[in-house]
Design a protein around this motif. Structure first.
Motif, PDB file in Angstrom:
ATOM      1  N   ALA A   1      37.688  49.363  25.529  1.00  0.00           N
ATOM      2  CA  ALA A   1      38.196  50.503  26.107  1.00  0.00           C
ATOM      3  C   ALA A   1      38.817  50.052  27.606  1.00  0.00           C
ATOM      4  O   ALA A   1      39.824  50.701  28.022  1.00  0.00           O
ATOM      5  CB  ALA A   1      37.329  51.591  26.146  1.00  0.00           C
ATOM      6  N   GLN A   2      37.834  49.364  28.283  1.00  0.00           N
ATOM      7  CA  GLN A   2      38.146  48.914  29.639  1.00  0.00           C
ATOM      8  C   GLN A   2      39.250  48.084  29.749  1.00  0.00           C
ATOM      9  O   GLN A   2      39.957  48.369  30.672  1.00  0.00           O
ATOM     10  CB  GLN A   2      36.912  48.672  30.292  1.00  0.00           C
ATOM     11  CG  GLN A   2      35.715  49.698  30.354  1.00  0.00           C
ATOM     12  CD  GLN A   2      34.478  48.868  30.857  1.00  0.00           C
ATOM     13  OE1 GLN A   2      34.230  47.738  30.988  1.00  0.00           O
ATOM     14  NE2 GLN A   2      33.534  49.660  31.087  1.00  0.00           N
TER      15      GLN A   2
ATOM     16  N   HIS B   1      41.986  47.893  27.883  1.00  0.00           N
ATOM     17  CA  HIS B   1      42.958  48.413  27.500  1.00  0.00           C
ATOM     18  C   HIS B   1      43.273  49.732  28.439  1.00  0.00           C
ATOM     19  O   HIS B   1      44.148  50.299  28.115  1.00  0.00           O
ATOM     20  CB  HIS B   1      43.299  48.509  26.032  1.00  0.00           C
ATOM     21  CG  HIS B   1      43.237  47.311  25.171  1.00  0.00           C
ATOM     22  ND1 HIS B   1      44.508  46.779  25.143  1.00  0.00           N
ATOM     23  CD2 HIS B   1      42.410  46.445  24.574  1.00  0.00           C
ATOM     24  CE1 HIS B   1      44.290  45.605  24.457  1.00  0.00           C
ATOM     25  NE2 HIS B   1      42.963  45.395  24.263  1.00  0.00           N
ATOM     26  N   HIS B   2      42.480  50.038  29.334  1.00  0.00           N
ATOM     27  CA  HIS B   2      42.665  51.154  30.157  1.00  0.00           C
ATOM     28  C   HIS B   2      43.521  50.751  31.608  1.00  0.00           C
ATOM     29  O   HIS B   2      44.277  51.485  31.984  1.00  0.00           O
ATOM     30  CB  HIS B   2      41.375  51.614  30.735  1.00  0.00           C
ATOM     31  CG  HIS B   2      41.361  52.902  31.583  1.00  0.00           C
ATOM     32  ND1 HIS B   2      41.379  54.110  30.553  1.00  0.00           N
ATOM     33  CD2 HIS B   2      41.216  53.320  32.682  1.00  0.00           C
ATOM     34  CE1 HIS B   2      41.509  55.177  31.425  1.00  0.00           C
ATOM     35  NE2 HIS B   2      41.516  54.844  32.655  1.00  0.00           N
TER      36      HIS B   2
ATOM     37  N   THR C   1      45.128  53.122  22.816  1.00  0.00           N
ATOM     38  CA  THR C   1      43.890  52.057  22.420  1.00  0.00           C
ATOM     39  C   THR C   1      42.724  52.680  23.136  1.00  0.00           C
ATOM     40  O   THR C   1      41.575  52.964  22.455  1.00  0.00           O
ATOM     41  CB  THR C   1      44.059  50.594  22.828  1.00  0.00           C
ATOM     42  OG1 THR C   1      45.333  50.082  22.455  1.00  0.00           O
ATOM     43  CG2 THR C   1      43.123  49.879  22.493  1.00  0.00           C
ATOM     44  N   SER C   2      42.669  52.684  24.418  1.00  0.00           N
ATOM     45  CA  SER C   2      41.502  53.259  25.163  1.00  0.00           C
ATOM     46  C   SER C   2      40.969  54.768  24.657  1.00  0.00           C
ATOM     47  O   SER C   2      40.241  54.928  24.849  1.00  0.00           O
ATOM     48  CB  SER C   2      41.687  53.168  26.732  1.00  0.00           C
ATOM     49  OG  SER C   2      42.810  53.963  27.165  1.00  0.00           O
ATOM     50  N   ASN C   3      42.165  55.436  24.565  1.00  0.00           N
ATOM     51  CA  ASN C   3      41.871  57.057  24.155  1.00  0.00           C
ATOM     52  C   ASN C   3      41.230  56.962  22.795  1.00  0.00           C
ATOM     53  O   ASN C   3      40.287  57.732  22.732  1.00  0.00           O
ATOM     54  CB  ASN C   3      43.243  57.631  24.196  1.00  0.00           C
ATOM     55  CG  ASN C   3      43.881  57.631  25.544  1.00  0.00           C
ATOM     56  OD1 ASN C   3      44.375  56.714  26.062  1.00  0.00           O
ATOM     57  ND2 ASN C   3      43.899  58.903  26.046  1.00  0.00           N
TER      58      ASN C   3
ATOM     59  N   THR D   1      39.666  54.551  21.177  1.00  0.00           N
ATOM     60  CA  THR D   1      38.470  54.112  21.135  1.00  0.00           C
ATOM     61  C   THR D   1      37.211  54.719  21.952  1.00  0.00           C
ATOM     62  O   THR D   1      36.226  55.109  21.479  1.00  0.00           O
ATOM     63  CB  THR D   1      38.296  52.734  22.360  1.00  0.00           C
ATOM     64  OG1 THR D   1      39.535  51.724  21.930  1.00  0.00           O
ATOM     65  CG2 THR D   1      36.987  52.058  22.228  1.00  0.00           C
TER      66      THR D   1
END
Length: 390
Positions: free
Chosen positions: A248-249, A251-252, A290-292, A294
């Motif tokens: 998550a981090q 791709h943030h 992606t991050s959302n 995740t």
């Protein structure tokens, strides 16, 4: 007759690490060690600030030592933290990286035992510290990077052995995890002044991390016959949980444009618990989704581990998805867990986090509290999908 000048004592002269294996080692108390690890993890979940003092207290007790502490590497020196025993008066003291037992331990990256190190390190003698023996273990983060040491000093007339090194190695693993969590918590508090909403979200995630870690310990303990098996299984699950956070981090960041397979996201988030049943076509997620997604899946997995299907040995999670020109629809279905008696009486922060996270990419979520387990339907628009069928 010429005068004989005494040879200076070197680091090699005081390093007696090779004696660890040759000294008699008593029968380990595996049950006591297992309970100690469970106690540590419970404190990580509920009272993170107590973890380091408890770690050093356990090191002192289990190794029958005189003093214990943690030395954290900061640039070119170590800072002593959580000291206990006779050396507790040196709490907060700094020592040099390139002229200390801690530095030697990090250079070797193995258990290091030294006898009377003050003979080779003048600053130890100058401080009036007497060290019959000191046993040091390196502290490593997940990628193997050294961040410090955890150590114990022997009482006069006592000697450390391989059993103590094994115990300290286990404690060093938890010390490294605790330091990372404490550092993350400190970073959250610093961020709070600038981004109150973001800090609240991250605080929620950190608390969930601790809570899930405690749940994983209890589940692992129930299905492990020995302390060694428990530690090995638990560490694999904690690392997998960390991988989900990292995904998550990573791709943030705004400049991260690499698409990620949807299946990879799901498998990474669920890996710490058990493999879900997955059904759906290959789909690539855009970086902004992606991050959302995740975060949403991690929140669902966290709740399932605490209250739902993943909190029991027979529980299952089935995830299905399909996509067309309008976007993607995913369903999360839990079964085999505790009986569900209806929706919660209040809307918690986690529910708001899921709703707001999906709304930020024009997605939506619907929940149904069926008696056999929670059912969730997630919708994402076409523009967050890089590749989809049709």
């Amino acid at each position: 007759m010429a005068l004989r000048i005494p040879r200076a004592i070197s680091t090699a002269d005081v390093d007696i690490s090779d004696r660890l294996a040759s000294r008699p080692t008593p029968q380990p108390d595996y049950q006591g060690e297992k309970l100690a690890i469970q106690d540590l993890t419970s404190r990580m979940a509920n009272r993170p600030g107590e973890v380091l003092p408890r770690l050093t207290a356990l090191a002192l007790e289990l190794c029958d030592a005189d003093s214990a502490g943690v030395s954290v590497l900061t640039r070119d020196e170590f800072k002593w933290l959580a000291l206990i025993g006779k050396l507790s008066v040196f709490e907060g003291t700094t020592t040099p990286l390139n002229n200390s037992p801690c530095g030697v331990c990090l250079e070797k990256l193995t258990p290091t035992l030294m006898e009377r190190p003050e003979r080779a390190y003048s600053w130890i003698a100058d401080a009036g510290i007497s060290v019959p023996e000191v046993l040091l273990l390196p502290l490593l983060v997940n990628n193997g990077e050294p961040i410090g040491t955890v150590w114990v000093v022997a009482r006069e007339g006592h000697a450390f052995h391989a059993g103590h090194a094994r115990l300290m190695k286990d404690l060093a693993v938890f010390t490294g995890i605790a330091l990372q969590m404490i550092e993350a918590e400190a970073a959250l508090k610093a961020t709070l002044k600038k981004h109150e909403l973001f800090a609240s979200e991250m605080s929620h995630r950190v608390k969930n991390f601790f809570a899930v870690t405690e749940s994983l310990v209890r589940m692992t303990a129930r299905h492990s016959e020995t302390k060694e098996e428990m530690v090995d299984n638990l560490l694999r699950r904690v690392v997998a949980l960390s991988d989900a956070h990292t995904l998550a981090q990573d791709h943030h960041a705004e400049n991260d444009q690499e698409p990620v397979p949807l299946r990879t996201v799901i498998e990474t988030v669920l890996r710490p618990y058990r493999s879900p049943v997955l059904t759906g076509p290959p789909i690539l997620l855009a970086a902004n989704a992606t991050s959302n997604l995740t975060l949403v899946l991690h929140e669902l997995a966290t709740n399932a581990a605490k209250h739902g299907a993943l909190s029991t040995s027979n529980g299952k999670v089935r995830i299905e998805w399909r996509a067309d020109s309008s976007g993607m629809e995913m369903t999360w279905k839990e079964s085999g867990g505790p009986t569900v008696n209806g929706p919660p009486t209040r809307v918690g922060f986690g529910t708001k986090l899921i709703r707001n996270t999906l709304a930020s990419v024009n997605g939506a979520v619907e929940k149904q509290w069926a008696r056999d387990g929670l059912h969730v339907r997630i919708s994402l628009p076409r523009d967050v999908l890089i590749g989809y069928p049709g």
